[in-house]
Design a protein around this motif. Structure first.
Motif, PDB file in Angstrom:
ATOM      1  N   SER A   1       0.818  -1.213   0.000  1.00 19.68           N
ATOM      2  CA  SER A   1       0.000   0.000   0.000  1.00 19.68           C
ATOM      3  C   SER A   1       0.855   1.268   0.000  1.00 19.68           C
ATOM      4  N   GLU A   2       2.163   1.094  -0.172  1.00 18.21           N
ATOM      5  CA  GLU A   2       3.032   2.264  -0.144  1.00 18.21           C
ATOM      6  C   GLU A   2       2.773   3.156  -1.359  1.00 18.21           C
ATOM      7  N   THR A   3       3.131   4.428  -1.237  1.00 21.89           N
ATOM      8  CA  THR A   3       2.916   5.389  -2.308  1.00 21.89           C
ATOM      9  C   THR A   3       4.000   5.227  -3.358  1.00 21.89           C
ATOM     10  N   LEU A   4       3.590   5.096  -4.606  1.00 20.12           N
ATOM     11  CA  LEU A   4       4.519   4.945  -5.719  1.00 20.12           C
ATOM     12  C   LEU A   4       4.300   6.061  -6.726  1.00 20.12           C
ATOM     13  N   PRO A   5       5.252   6.270  -7.627  1.00 17.11           N
ATOM     14  CA  PRO A   5       5.082   7.292  -8.669  1.00 17.11           C
ATOM     15  C   PRO A   5       3.846   7.010  -9.503  1.00 17.11           C
ATOM     16  N   PRO A   6       3.292   8.050 -10.143  1.00 13.13           N
ATOM     17  CA  PRO A   6       2.111   7.854 -10.992  1.00 13.13           C
ATOM     18  C   PRO A   6       2.366   6.774 -12.029  1.00 13.13           C
ATOM     19  N   GLU A   7       1.345   5.981 -12.290  1.00 15.89           N
ATOM     20  CA  GLU A   7       1.477   4.872 -13.224  1.00 15.89           C
ATOM     21  C   GLU A   7       0.849   5.211 -14.563  1.00 15.89           C
ATOM     22  N   VAL A   8       1.339   4.511 -15.575  1.00 12.47           N
ATOM     23  CA  VAL A   8       0.702   4.581 -16.884  1.00 12.47           C
ATOM     24  C   VAL A   8      -0.549   3.720 -16.821  1.00 12.47           C
ATOM     25  N   PRO A   9      -1.711   4.205 -17.255  1.00 13.74           N
ATOM     26  CA  PRO A   9      -2.946   3.414 -17.181  1.00 13.74           C
ATOM     27  C   PRO A   9      -2.763   2.040 -17.808  1.00 13.74           C
ATOM     28  N   GLY A  10      -3.220   1.018 -17.103  1.00 14.64           N
ATOM     29  CA  GLY A  10      -3.117  -0.349 -17.605  1.00 14.64           C
ATOM     30  C   GLY A  10      -1.785  -1.006 -17.329  1.00 14.64           C
ATOM     31  N   THR A  11      -0.838  -0.286 -16.726  1.00 13.85           N
ATOM     32  CA  THR A  11       0.474  -0.845 -16.421  1.00 13.85           C
ATOM     33  C   THR A  11       0.473  -1.446 -15.023  1.00 13.85           C
ATOM     34  N   PRO A  12       0.849  -2.722 -14.858  1.00  8.47           N
ATOM     35  CA  PRO A  12       0.876  -3.325 -13.522  1.00  8.47           C
ATOM     36  C   PRO A  12       1.817  -2.573 -12.587  1.00  8.47           C
ATOM     37  N   ARG A  13       1.444  -2.487 -11.322  1.00 11.72           N
ATOM     38  CA  ARG A  13       2.253  -1.757 -10.343  1.00 11.72           C
ATOM     39  C   ARG A  13       3.433  -2.584  -9.880  1.00 11.72           C
ATOM     40  N   TYR A  14       3.231  -3.906  -9.704  1.00 10.60           N
ATOM     41  CA  TYR A  14       4.266  -4.754  -9.144  1.00 10.60           C
ATOM     42  C   TYR A  14       4.726  -5.785 -10.161  1.00 10.60           C
ATOM     43  N   SER A  15       6.025  -5.981 -10.222  1.00  7.47           N
ATOM     44  CA  SER A  15       6.577  -7.015 -11.085  1.00  7.47           C
ATOM     45  C   SER A  15       6.633  -8.330 -10.323  1.00  7.47           C
ATOM     46  N   ALA A  16       6.888  -9.405 -11.026  1.00  3.73           N
ATOM     47  CA  ALA A  16       7.001 -10.709 -10.370  1.00  3.73           C
ATOM     48  C   ALA A  16       8.178 -10.738  -9.412  1.00  3.73           C
ATOM     49  N   ARG A  17       9.272 -10.086  -9.774  1.00  2.00           N
ATOM     50  CA  ARG A  17      10.445 -10.041  -8.892  1.00  2.00           C
ATOM     51  C   ARG A  17      10.152  -9.226  -7.634  1.00  2.00           C
ATOM     52  N   GLU A  18       9.433  -8.117  -7.782  1.00  2.00           N
ATOM     53  CA  GLU A  18       9.100  -7.295  -6.617  1.00  2.00           C
ATOM     54  C   GLU A  18       8.200  -8.060  -5.653  1.00  2.00           C
ATOM     55  N   LEU A  19       7.245  -8.800  -6.189  1.00  3.66           N
ATOM     56  CA  LEU A  19       6.367  -9.589  -5.325  1.00  3.66           C
ATOM     57  C   LEU A  19       7.137 -10.709  -4.633  1.00  3.66           C
ATOM     58  N   ALA A  20       8.111 -11.295  -5.333  1.00  2.69           N
ATOM     59  CA  ALA A  20       8.929 -12.331  -4.696  1.00  2.69           C
ATOM     60  C   ALA A  20       9.667 -11.756  -3.496  1.00  2.69           C
ATOM     61  N   GLU A  21      10.128 -10.522  -3.597  1.00  4.07           N
ATOM     62  CA  GLU A  21      10.802  -9.870  -2.477  1.00  4.07           C
ATOM     63  C   GLU A  21       9.815  -9.536  -1.362  1.00  4.07           C
ATOM     64  N   MET A  22       8.663  -8.992  -1.727  1.00  2.00           N
ATOM     65  CA  MET A  22       7.672  -8.597  -0.724  1.00  2.00           C
ATOM     66  C   MET A  22       7.157  -9.782   0.076  1.00  2.00           C
TER      67      MET A  22
ATOM     68  N   GLY B   1       8.452 -26.339 -11.882  1.00  2.00           N
ATOM     69  CA  GLY B   1       7.830 -25.321 -11.029  1.00  2.00           C
ATOM     70  C   GLY B   1       6.477 -24.851 -11.523  1.00  2.00           C
ATOM     71  N   LYS B   2       5.711 -25.762 -12.122  1.00  5.37           N
ATOM     72  CA  LYS B   2       4.418 -25.364 -12.699  1.00  5.37           C
ATOM     73  C   LYS B   2       3.452 -24.853 -11.626  1.00  5.37           C
ATOM     74  N   THR B   3       3.314 -25.613 -10.523  1.00  3.16           N
ATOM     75  CA  THR B   3       2.357 -25.227  -9.490  1.00  3.16           C
ATOM     76  C   THR B   3       2.736 -23.882  -8.870  1.00  3.16           C
ATOM     77  N   LYS B   4       4.007 -23.703  -8.534  1.00  3.57           N
ATOM     78  CA  LYS B   4       4.459 -22.441  -7.949  1.00  3.57           C
ATOM     79  C   LYS B   4       4.238 -21.277  -8.913  1.00  3.57           C
ATOM     80  N   THR B   5       4.530 -21.508 -10.176  1.00  2.00           N
ATOM     81  CA  THR B   5       4.370 -20.437 -11.168  1.00  2.00           C
ATOM     82  C   THR B   5       2.905 -20.048 -11.322  1.00  2.00           C
ATOM     83  N   MET B   6       2.002 -21.042 -11.296  1.00  2.00           N
ATOM     84  CA  MET B   6       0.575 -20.717 -11.401  1.00  2.00           C
ATOM     85  C   MET B   6       0.108 -19.933 -10.177  1.00  2.00           C
ATOM     86  N   ALA B   7       0.589 -20.338  -8.996  1.00  2.00           N
ATOM     87  CA  ALA B   7       0.226 -19.605  -7.786  1.00  2.00           C
ATOM     88  C   ALA B   7       0.772 -18.183  -7.838  1.00  2.00           C
ATOM     89  N   ASP B   8       2.000 -18.029  -8.290  1.00  2.00           N
ATOM     90  CA  ASP B   8       2.591 -16.688  -8.404  1.00  2.00           C
ATOM     91  C   ASP B   8       1.852 -15.852  -9.441  1.00  2.00           C
TER      92      ASP B   8
END
Length: 282
Positions: free
Chosen positions: A6-27, A63-70
């Motif tokens: 929920s942290e504040t991030l720079p303005p996004e381009v409409p339709g652009t995901p906020r978090y990448s897969a790598r960022e979520l792996a870290e979070m 890693g099919k199951t993990k990838t689907m969950a991610d």
């Protein structure tokens, strides 16, 4: 590792995901003693794929199951879908159970990070959990193909003339009914060479194939009869009148048996209908 969705991030381009897969792996990293398990480039391509049909071919241990969950977590975290909009279907109960557990665990962790600002279990305030969020209670649906189809039939079967009190046959019950059908058969059987159990198995297999490929047993019988007629009209040896061997006759009897099995499938279907019973092929 501590992070907040929920942290504040720079303005996004409409339709652009906020978090990448790598960022979520870290979070969502919960073990500070070990490094973050980042997805591979190929896995990232799957996790971050657009909301459109995608075919992924992957072997055992990839890693099919993990990838689907991610993938589910990435979609939910980026608010591209809601959890209850996710449907996962697979062939076996074991695989469905593993996928459902992995998805629920990752979504639970995602909620905890949203609520507590951390994925570290030691830093999560007491009382913080998925039960406090209405969204978290709306879980994805994960099941086998047959189980999900059975649910649809129970909910909407009346539209197709299927009564709500129709009984779903298990494997043993289907076998028992097919056995009764085989034992009650009064058609030609001189060409039968297989054991009764083999015939019962053949009835169940053909019934399932006809149902899943939307083919009528009568159409299958017509095709087999045409094939048998063509073979029967051929000489055993070109230019000679030598009679066919016993081995050839045995193969011909197998074709005749398959034709009889289509009749048994029709009897099996009729018996299910009269008893208000369904099987997974239905």
């Amino acid at each position: 590792m501590s992070a907040s969705l929920s942290e504040t991030l720079p303005p996004e381009v409409p339709g652009t995901p906020r978090y990448s897969a790598r960022e979520l792996a870290e979070m969502l990293h919960t073990d500070p003693k070990n490094p973050v398990q980042y997805p591979t480039d190929d896995q990232i391509g799957i996790i971050e794929a657009p909301l459109e049909p995608l075919l992924v071919i992957a072997g055992a241990g990839s890693g099919k199951t993990k990838t689907m969950a991610d993938r589910v977590v990435w979609l939910v975290a980026n608010q591209l879908v809601r959890p209850e909009q996710i449907l996962g279907v697979t062939f076996t109960r074991k695989a469905a159970g593993e996928l459902e557990t992995r998805i629920r665990q990752r979504l639970d962790l995602l909620h905890r990070v949203r609520s507590a600002g951390t994925a570290d279990p030691g830093l999560i305030p007491p009382g913080t959990g998925p039960d406090e969020s209405a969204d978290a209670r709306l879980d994805p649906t994960v099941s086998t193909y047959h189980s999900y189809a059975n649910g649809i039939v129970n909910d909407y079967g009346l539209r197709l003339g299927v009564e709500r009190d129709s009984v779903m046959l298990g494997g043993a019950q289907s076998w028992q009914l097919a056995t009764e059908v085989v034992e009650a058969y009064t058609g030609e059987f001189e060409h039968f060479t297989a054991a009764k159990s083999t015939l019962v198995n053949g009835v169940l297999q053909m019934a399932g194939e006809c149902a899943e490929h939307l083919q009528d047993p009568a159409r299958v019988r017509e095709h087999l009869a045409e094939h048998l007629a063509v073979i029967s009209g051929l000489p055993y040896q070109a230019g000679k009148t030598k009679a066919a061997t016993a081995a050839v006759q045995k193969l011909m009897d197998r074709l005749r048996t398959r034709i009889s099995v289509t009749e048994l499938v029709e009897n099996y279907r009729r018996a299910k209908s009269e008893r208000r019973q369904l099987d997974f092929g239905d």
